[in-house]
Design an enzyme around this catalytic site. Sequence first.
Site, mmCIF file in Angstrom:
data_model
loop_
_atom_site.group_PDB
_atom_site.id
_atom_site.type_symbol
_atom_site.label_atom_id
_atom_site.label_comp_id
_atom_site.label_asym_id
_atom_site.label_seq_id
_atom_site.Cartn_x
_atom_site.Cartn_y
_atom_site.Cartn_z
ATOM 1 N N ASN A 1 -0.815 3.937 -5.774
ATOM 2 C CA ASN A 1 -0.946 5.114 -5.879
ATOM 3 C C ASN A 1 -0.360 6.106 -6.896
ATOM 4 O O ASN A 1 0.442 7.011 -6.283
ATOM 5 C CB ASN A 1 -0.615 5.918 -4.557
ATOM 6 C CG ASN A 1 -1.961 5.816 -3.353
ATOM 7 O OD1 ASN A 1 -2.878 6.190 -3.745
ATOM 8 N ND2 ASN A 1 -1.590 5.217 -2.207
ATOM 9 N N TYR B 1 0.779 -1.081 -0.052
ATOM 10 C CA TYR B 1 -0.195 -0.103 -0.073
ATOM 11 C C TYR B 1 0.874 1.075 -0.117
ATOM 12 O O TYR B 1 1.388 1.500 1.037
ATOM 13 C CB TYR B 1 -0.792 0.135 1.308
ATOM 14 C CG TYR B 1 -1.691 1.237 1.471
ATOM 15 C CD1 TYR B 1 -2.292 1.777 0.395
ATOM 16 C CD2 TYR B 1 -1.769 1.634 2.821
ATOM 17 C CE1 TYR B 1 -3.123 2.936 0.379
ATOM 18 C CE2 TYR B 1 -2.808 2.808 2.827
ATOM 19 C CZ TYR B 1 -3.276 3.423 1.625
ATOM 20 O OH TYR B 1 -4.124 4.414 1.694
ATOM 21 N N ASP C 1 -2.181 -1.240 -4.225
ATOM 22 C CA ASP C 1 -2.594 0.193 -4.432
ATOM 23 C C ASP C 1 -1.387 0.961 -4.327
ATOM 24 O O ASP C 1 -0.613 1.171 -3.673
ATOM 25 C CB ASP C 1 -3.423 0.678 -3.314
ATOM 26 C CG ASP C 1 -3.663 2.091 -3.533
ATOM 27 O OD1 ASP C 1 -3.561 2.852 -4.252
ATOM 28 O OD2 ASP C 1 -4.813 2.592 -2.550
#
Length: 276
Positions: free
Chosen positions: A132, A90, A130
């Site tokens: 980002n 993450y 994720d």
Amino acid sequence: MEDPDCLCLQETKIRAEEVDDIEDKMKSLFSKLPSAYHFTWNCSKTKRGYSGTATLTKTKPESIIEVKFEDDEGRIIAIELEKCCVVNVYQPNAGEGLKRLQHRSEVWDPAIRKFLLQLDIGKPIILCGDMNVIHGDCDVFDMKAKRNKAPGCTDSERENFGLLVGGQGNITEEQRTRRTAMVGRPGGKGAGFLDVWRHLHPCDGDIGYTFWSYRSRWRAIKTQKNLGWRLDYFVVSNQLKASIVDLIRRTELWGPSDHIPLVFVVNFEKISATDS
């Protein structure tokens, strides 16, 4: 019903002292599945109810791989399975006003790239989560308005991701100030890793968004426009290129999360020892 061999979760927001209780509840929830799961957790040590990752596997990991860079926010889990290593991440968001951009692009990105390159000398790697970051121009609606203004859309973040899966790589500050063209597009050799979705779906209209803000969903309903972002990725060692079967976006599972699940299908019988 999905019955995954490995399930990777991000932004769990679970505190270490809550893990046992959450595991019991999840085991009860999964009781209808044909297989039990082994749980690996990484919880944030800096804030309560923040960040965090979890990896669930049908078979007990052969090892939990040590991550040799600072991760007090519980953002990464690396495990060794029989046929591959799975890295669940993450990645930090550059934040509102790009307040964490320096940490993201100058600390986190180089550290995880070094970790992956050192790890990618044995079993092939499946990196997922994720990320980002918006790698290609077609991975977000209205990139022109977002470039160097929105988290994940800055040149440095996109170029750093390109160092893994292909792209233009790092440039000097002088070059950056002079440049006007879009950057970070898939292409180039990279560091021996492959963006699975873009491998299967070039920027040809199948955009592959995985995230929609709650506000943009309501706007999308009113305007009939797809105001999404592709923030979630599966990235694999080139060694697994021939093993890729499919990457499925579960768009029907919009729910309490602003992300949708991804299902990666891989056939390990087709691993190539020489593909690069």
